[in-house]
Write an enzyme that holds these catalytic residues in place. Structure first.
Site, PDB file in Angstrom:
ATOM      1  N   THR A  41       0.817  -1.213   0.000  1.00  0.00           N
ATOM      2  CA  THR A  41       0.000   0.000   0.000  1.00  0.00           C
ATOM      3  C   THR A  41       0.855   1.270   0.000  1.00  0.00           C
ATOM      4  O   THR A  41       0.318   2.365  -0.060  1.00  0.00           O
ATOM      5  CB  THR A  41      -0.910   0.019   1.252  1.00  0.00           C
ATOM      6  OG1 THR A  41      -0.070  -0.151   2.404  1.00  0.00           O
ATOM      7  CG2 THR A  41      -1.938  -1.111   1.210  1.00  0.00           C
ATOM      8  N   GLY A  42       2.175   1.137   0.101  1.00  0.00           N
ATOM      9  CA  GLY A  42       3.057   2.301   0.156  1.00  0.00           C
ATOM     10  C   GLY A  42       3.423   2.806  -1.230  1.00  0.00           C
ATOM     11  O   GLY A  42       3.090   2.177  -2.250  1.00  0.00           O
ATOM     12  N   VAL A  44       6.379   3.001  -2.704  1.00  0.00           N
ATOM     13  CA  VAL A  44       7.287   2.099  -3.421  1.00  0.00           C
ATOM     14  C   VAL A  44       6.566   0.797  -3.776  1.00  0.00           C
ATOM     15  O   VAL A  44       6.680   0.295  -4.898  1.00  0.00           O
ATOM     16  CB  VAL A  44       8.557   1.810  -2.597  1.00  0.00           C
ATOM     17  CG1 VAL A  44       9.411   0.752  -3.276  1.00  0.00           C
ATOM     18  CG2 VAL A  44       9.369   3.079  -2.411  1.00  0.00           C
ATOM     19  N   SER A  70      -3.951  -2.354   7.088  1.00  0.00           N
ATOM     20  CA  SER A  70      -4.444  -2.325   5.699  1.00  0.00           C
ATOM     21  C   SER A  70      -4.998  -3.666   5.249  1.00  0.00           C
ATOM     22  O   SER A  70      -5.513  -3.759   4.125  1.00  0.00           O
ATOM     23  CB  SER A  70      -3.320  -1.931   4.737  1.00  0.00           C
ATOM     24  OG  SER A  70      -2.887  -0.645   5.006  1.00  0.00           O
ATOM     25  N   ARG A 129      21.614  -4.183   3.937  1.00  0.00           N
ATOM     26  CA  ARG A 129      22.518  -3.741   2.845  1.00  0.00           C
ATOM     27  C   ARG A 129      23.992  -3.913   3.165  1.00  0.00           C
ATOM     28  O   ARG A 129      24.786  -4.243   2.292  1.00  0.00           O
ATOM     29  CB  ARG A 129      22.251  -2.271   2.502  1.00  0.00           C
ATOM     30  CG  ARG A 129      20.948  -2.047   1.781  1.00  0.00           C
ATOM     31  CD  ARG A 129      20.780  -0.576   1.469  1.00  0.00           C
ATOM     32  NE  ARG A 129      19.426  -0.300   1.005  1.00  0.00           N
ATOM     33  CZ  ARG A 129      18.782   0.835   1.240  1.00  0.00           C
ATOM     34  NH1 ARG A 129      19.360   1.809   1.920  1.00  0.00           N
ATOM     35  NH2 ARG A 129      17.558   1.000   0.780  1.00  0.00           N
ATOM     36  N   CYS A 158      18.122   4.859  -2.797  1.00  0.00           N
ATOM     37  CA  CYS A 158      17.822   5.539  -4.071  1.00  0.00           C
ATOM     38  C   CYS A 158      18.953   6.477  -4.525  1.00  0.00           C
ATOM     39  O   CYS A 158      19.254   6.556  -5.721  1.00  0.00           O
ATOM     40  CB  CYS A 158      16.508   6.288  -3.965  1.00  0.00           C
ATOM     41  SG  CYS A 158      16.226   7.036  -2.351  1.00  0.00           S
ATOM     42  N   GLN A 185      17.031  15.792  -2.793  1.00  0.00           N
ATOM     43  CA  GLN A 185      16.157  14.628  -2.811  1.00  0.00           C
ATOM     44  C   GLN A 185      14.689  15.002  -2.628  1.00  0.00           C
ATOM     45  O   GLN A 185      14.331  15.839  -1.798  1.00  0.00           O
ATOM     46  CB  GLN A 185      16.591  13.646  -1.711  1.00  0.00           C
ATOM     47  CG  GLN A 185      18.010  13.148  -1.920  1.00  0.00           C
ATOM     48  CD  GLN A 185      18.450  12.078  -0.941  1.00  0.00           C
ATOM     49  OE1 GLN A 185      19.617  12.040  -0.569  1.00  0.00           O
ATOM     50  NE2 GLN A 185      17.564  11.197  -0.522  1.00  0.00           N
ATOM     51  N   SER A 188       9.067  12.170  -2.006  1.00  0.00           N
ATOM     52  CA  SER A 188       8.546  10.801  -2.152  1.00  0.00           C
ATOM     53  C   SER A 188       9.536   9.784  -1.609  1.00  0.00           C
ATOM     54  O   SER A 188       9.151   8.655  -1.292  1.00  0.00           O
ATOM     55  CB  SER A 188       8.194  10.490  -3.609  1.00  0.00           C
ATOM     56  OG  SER A 188       9.331  10.637  -4.428  1.00  0.00           O
ATOM     57  N   HIS A 271      15.266  12.337  -7.577  1.00  0.00           N
ATOM     58  CA  HIS A 271      16.399  12.898  -6.847  1.00  0.00           C
ATOM     59  C   HIS A 271      17.411  13.449  -7.867  1.00  0.00           C
ATOM     60  O   HIS A 271      17.626  12.845  -8.931  1.00  0.00           O
ATOM     61  CB  HIS A 271      17.116  11.825  -6.030  1.00  0.00           C
ATOM     62  CG  HIS A 271      16.309  11.268  -4.891  1.00  0.00           C
ATOM     63  ND1 HIS A 271      15.139  11.820  -4.437  1.00  0.00           N
ATOM     64  CD2 HIS A 271      16.542  10.181  -4.094  1.00  0.00           C
ATOM     65  CE1 HIS A 271      14.675  11.114  -3.420  1.00  0.00           C
ATOM     66  NE2 HIS A 271      15.506  10.116  -3.193  1.00  0.00           N
ATOM     67  N   ASN A 346      13.316   8.373  -8.068  1.00  0.00           N
ATOM     68  CA  ASN A 346      13.696   7.581  -6.889  1.00  0.00           C
ATOM     69  C   ASN A 346      12.742   6.424  -6.619  1.00  0.00           C
ATOM     70  O   ASN A 346      13.132   5.437  -5.980  1.00  0.00           O
ATOM     71  CB  ASN A 346      13.763   8.478  -5.653  1.00  0.00           C
ATOM     72  CG  ASN A 346      12.496   9.300  -5.452  1.00  0.00           C
ATOM     73  OD1 ASN A 346      12.206  10.183  -6.256  1.00  0.00           O
ATOM     74  ND2 ASN A 346      11.742   9.014  -4.415  1.00  0.00           N
TER      75      ASN A 346
HETATM   76  N1  LIG Z   1      10.401   6.146  -1.267  1.00  0.00           N
HETATM   77  C1  LIG Z   1      11.582   5.888  -1.823  1.00  0.00           C
HETATM   78  O1  LIG Z   1      12.040   6.554  -2.754  1.00  0.00           O
HETATM   79  C2  LIG Z   1      12.398   4.734  -1.341  1.00  0.00           C
HETATM   80  C3  LIG Z   1      13.531   4.419  -2.039  1.00  0.00           C
HETATM   81  C4  LIG Z   1      14.313   3.377  -1.614  1.00  0.00           C
HETATM   82  C5  LIG Z   1      13.917   2.689  -0.492  1.00  0.00           C
HETATM   83  N2  LIG Z   1      12.791   3.015   0.191  1.00  0.00           N
HETATM   84  C6  LIG Z   1      12.400   2.207   1.356  1.00  0.00           C
HETATM   85  O2  LIG Z   1      11.197   1.514   1.072  1.00  0.00           O
HETATM   86  C7  LIG Z   1      10.440   1.318   2.240  1.00  0.00           C
HETATM   87  C8  LIG Z   1       9.013   1.825   2.072  1.00  0.00           C
HETATM   88  O3  LIG Z   1       9.039   3.147   1.653  1.00  0.00           O
HETATM   89  P1  LIG Z   1       7.738   3.907   1.113  1.00  0.00           P
HETATM   90  O4  LIG Z   1       8.270   5.186   0.620  1.00  0.00           O
HETATM   91  O5  LIG Z   1       6.923   3.059   0.188  1.00  0.00           O
HETATM   92  O6  LIG Z   1       6.895   4.133   2.472  1.00  0.00           O
HETATM   93  P2  LIG Z   1       5.317   4.353   2.693  1.00  0.00           P
HETATM   94  O7  LIG Z   1       4.670   5.000   1.529  1.00  0.00           O
HETATM   95  O8  LIG Z   1       5.206   5.014   4.018  1.00  0.00           O
HETATM   96  O9  LIG Z   1       4.729   2.861   2.801  1.00  0.00           O
HETATM   97  C9  LIG Z   1       5.070   1.997   3.854  1.00  0.00           C
HETATM   98  C10 LIG Z   1       4.495   0.607   3.573  1.00  0.00           C
HETATM   99  O10 LIG Z   1       4.953  -0.275   4.599  1.00  0.00           O
HETATM  100  C11 LIG Z   1       3.835  -0.944   5.152  1.00  0.00           C
HETATM  101  N3  LIG Z   1       4.039  -1.276   6.553  1.00  0.00           N
HETATM  102  C12 LIG Z   1       4.278  -0.439   7.580  1.00  0.00           C
HETATM  103  N4  LIG Z   1       4.379  -1.127   8.742  1.00  0.00           N
HETATM  104  C13 LIG Z   1       4.227  -2.427   8.420  1.00  0.00           C
HETATM  105  C14 LIG Z   1       4.211  -3.643   9.180  1.00  0.00           C
HETATM  106  N5  LIG Z   1       4.414  -3.646  10.496  1.00  0.00           N
HETATM  107  N6  LIG Z   1       4.023  -4.811   8.518  1.00  0.00           N
HETATM  108  C15 LIG Z   1       3.822  -4.820   7.189  1.00  0.00           C
HETATM  109  N7  LIG Z   1       3.810  -3.710   6.413  1.00  0.00           N
HETATM  110  C16 LIG Z   1       4.014  -2.536   7.033  1.00  0.00           C
HETATM  111  C17 LIG Z   1       2.704   0.041   5.004  1.00  0.00           C
HETATM  112  O11 LIG Z   1       1.488  -0.657   5.089  1.00  0.00           O
HETATM  113  P3  LIG Z   1       0.174  -0.047   5.824  1.00  0.00           P
HETATM  114  O12 LIG Z   1      -0.652   0.538   4.728  1.00  0.00           O
HETATM  115  O13 LIG Z   1      -0.463  -1.255   6.418  1.00  0.00           O
HETATM  116  O14 LIG Z   1       0.624   0.949   6.845  1.00  0.00           O
HETATM  117  C18 LIG Z   1       2.981   0.561   3.594  1.00  0.00           C
HETATM  118  O15 LIG Z   1       2.532  -0.369   2.642  1.00  0.00           O
HETATM  119  C19 LIG Z   1      11.263   1.990   3.347  1.00  0.00           C
HETATM  120  O16 LIG Z   1      12.101   1.004   3.905  1.00  0.00           O
HETATM  121  C20 LIG Z   1      12.106   2.987   2.596  1.00  0.00           C
HETATM  122  O17 LIG Z   1      13.300   3.310   3.285  1.00  0.00           O
HETATM  123  C21 LIG Z   1      12.005   4.015  -0.221  1.00  0.00           C
END
Ligand SMILES: NC(=O)c1ccc[n+]([C@@H]2O[C@H](COP(=O)([O-])OP(=O)(O)OC[C@H]3O[C@@H](n4cnc5c(N)ncnc54)[C@H](OP(=O)(O)O)[C@@H]3O)[C@@H](O)[C@H]2O)c1
Length: 389
Positions: A41-42, A44, A70, A129, A158, A185, A188, A271, A346
């Site tokens: 649902t996030g 990424v 969710s 990592r 990223c 950066q 998002s 970014h 990113n």
């Molecule tokens: N955004 C970027 O550009 C980027 C780039 C590289 C890496 N990342 C990494 O990717 C990850 C997610 O980033 P995002 O930007 O997509 O964040 P986000 O939009 O806040 O989404 C977080 C996701 O994690 C889920 N989640 C949270 N707590 C959880 C739990 N206890 N068990 C299972 N699922 C859980 C959430 O589900 P719910 O809907 O249930 O809360 C949601 O689907 C992070 O580790 C981040 O560091 C992000």
């Protein structure tokens, strides 16, 4: 094949229909895999679902997982409506590949459980990592590192992702002495809550209301915050240190002299990075452009007289890494200095696209199962033995 970018003219253009992969042939012939997306649902996770569909990854079942909050909600994927399940150890039963993007704590807790249930994890958090036994892979830089995985593969940060392929071109031709990178950066990169915070602060500004900040320590709208992730004892932030340590690991240069300042700016997606490199041997900007453009997935956009250079808004929604403003760095002697500008989406190459490319590589090379099950030599990070000794 995707078309040329619209800004300026590209001096060198590398088509990026995954040229190092046979994914199209794969999708026609391969038996389908069961893939789980954790964090579906996030921002990424949703991009991962989209990229799997765009690249026609041979999916048997697509299992969408998130937190209990969710569970039961639905997500549209490929014209279908899929119900999100709760990420529990049992949810990985029968999964071939699990793409994790739910934060480090979830990865630490659930990735080993997923592996124990037979899945191979491609993890987008920073949790694994720098583990010397876990390969950290950018698809066009070090794909061979995947061979020795023990069940978990790490997807780089990223900011690292868009830099490593460009540095690889210089490493392989003129050698790298020193790298200084400053990042700009997008929000998002922080996730869905940060996107909403920037939008609400812009609306508040327009209507003359006070701007409230909760995701970031200060308002991000109309600002530049030199703080991404937590501060470390050495004065760097953890994000800056990821750029340092991850590039060293991916490039196989554990002693590379590299420094970073990471800045959050009020851009929604993509970014940007200002990079200064001291090379071992001399190099001209012309040669550097040719080398950059020869890297799969890198497009050189360098036409300053027509205001042609990479832009965050143009890179958003694209899978490529864009490089421009390539010039001599006049602070270094003997033509051993280069300065340039690197931009990439990113959420796509910086996260989802690379993760799916790694899944494709595992599939194509028959490396989905861990090295121990294939009789392959386990992965060991370059310099890991010396570092631990
Ligand atoms: N955004 C970027 O550009 C980027 C780039 C590289 C890496 N990342 C990494 O990717 C990850 C997610 O980033 P995002 O930007 O997509 O964040 P986000 O939009 O806040 O989404 C977080 C996701 O994690 C889920 N989640 C949270 N707590 C959880 C739990 N206890 N068990 C299972 N699922 C859980 C959430 O589900 P719910 O809907 O249930 O809360 C949601 O689907 C992070 O580790 C981040 O560091 C992000």
């Amino acid at each position: 094949m995707q078309g040329r970018p619209g800004v300026g003219s590209a001096l060198v253009y590398s088509p990026y229909r995954n040229p190092y992969s046979q994914s199209e042939a794969m999708s026609r012939e391969a038996s389908p895999l069961t893939v789980a997306v954790v964090g579906a649902t996030g921002v990424v996770g949703r991009t991962m679902i989209q990229v799997l569909s765009e690249r026609q990854f041979p999916l048997g079942e697509l299992r969408l997982l998130a937190s209990g909050r969710s569970a039961g909600t639905t997500v549209s994927a490929d014209g279908r409506t899929l119900t999100v399940g709760e990420a529990t150890p049992e949810a990985f039963e029968g999964v071939d590949i699990a793409l994790f993007s739910a934060g480090g704590d979830v990865s630490i807790e659930l990735a080993p459980a997923a592996v124990a249930h037979g899945a191979t994890v491609i993890d987008n958090s920073s949790a694994w990592r720098m583990d010397p036994a876990v390969p950290l892979v950018v698809s066009q830089v070090n794909p061979d590192d995947l061979e020795g995985h023990a069940g978990i593969v790490a997807n780089p940060n990223c900011s690292t992702m868009q830099l490593a392929p460009v540095l690889m071109a210089l490493r392989d031709s003129v050698g790298l002495e020193r790298v200084v990178v400053d990042t700009y950066q997008s929000v998002s990169g922080t996730g869905a809550d940060a996107l909403a915070e920037l939008e609400s602060q812009i609306r508040a500004h327009v209507s003359g209301e006070p701007k409230t900040a909760s995701v970031y320590p200060h308002p991000i709208a109309f600002n530049a915050l030199p703080e991404i992730d937590v501060f470390l004892p050495n004065g760097y932030t953890k994000e800056e240190w990821k750029v340092v340590s991850e590039n060293r690991k991916i490039l196989g240069l554990p002693d590379l002299r590299i420094s970073c300042t990471a800045v959050r700016i009020p851009v929604f997606v993509s970014h940007s990075e200002a990079v200064h490199v001291e090379t071992r041997d001399p190099i001209t900007p012309e040669r550097a452009r040719r080398l950059f453009g020869a890297v799969p997935g890198v497009i050189v956009q360098d036409n300053p007289s027509e205001h042609g250079y990479p832009l965050a808004t143009e890179a958003a929604g694209r899978d490529e890494i864009f490089v421009g403003r390539v010039r001599r760095d006049v602070s270094m002697a003997d033509d051993r200095g280069l300065a340039f500008w690197v931009v990439s989406d990113n959420l796509r190459k910086g996260a989802a696209t690379n993760a799916v490319e790694l899944a494709e590589l595992l599939r194509e090379r028959d490396w989905v199962r861990p090295a121990s099950a294939r009789g392959a030599r386990p992965y060991q990070a370059p310099g890991a033995v010396e570092a631990r000794a």
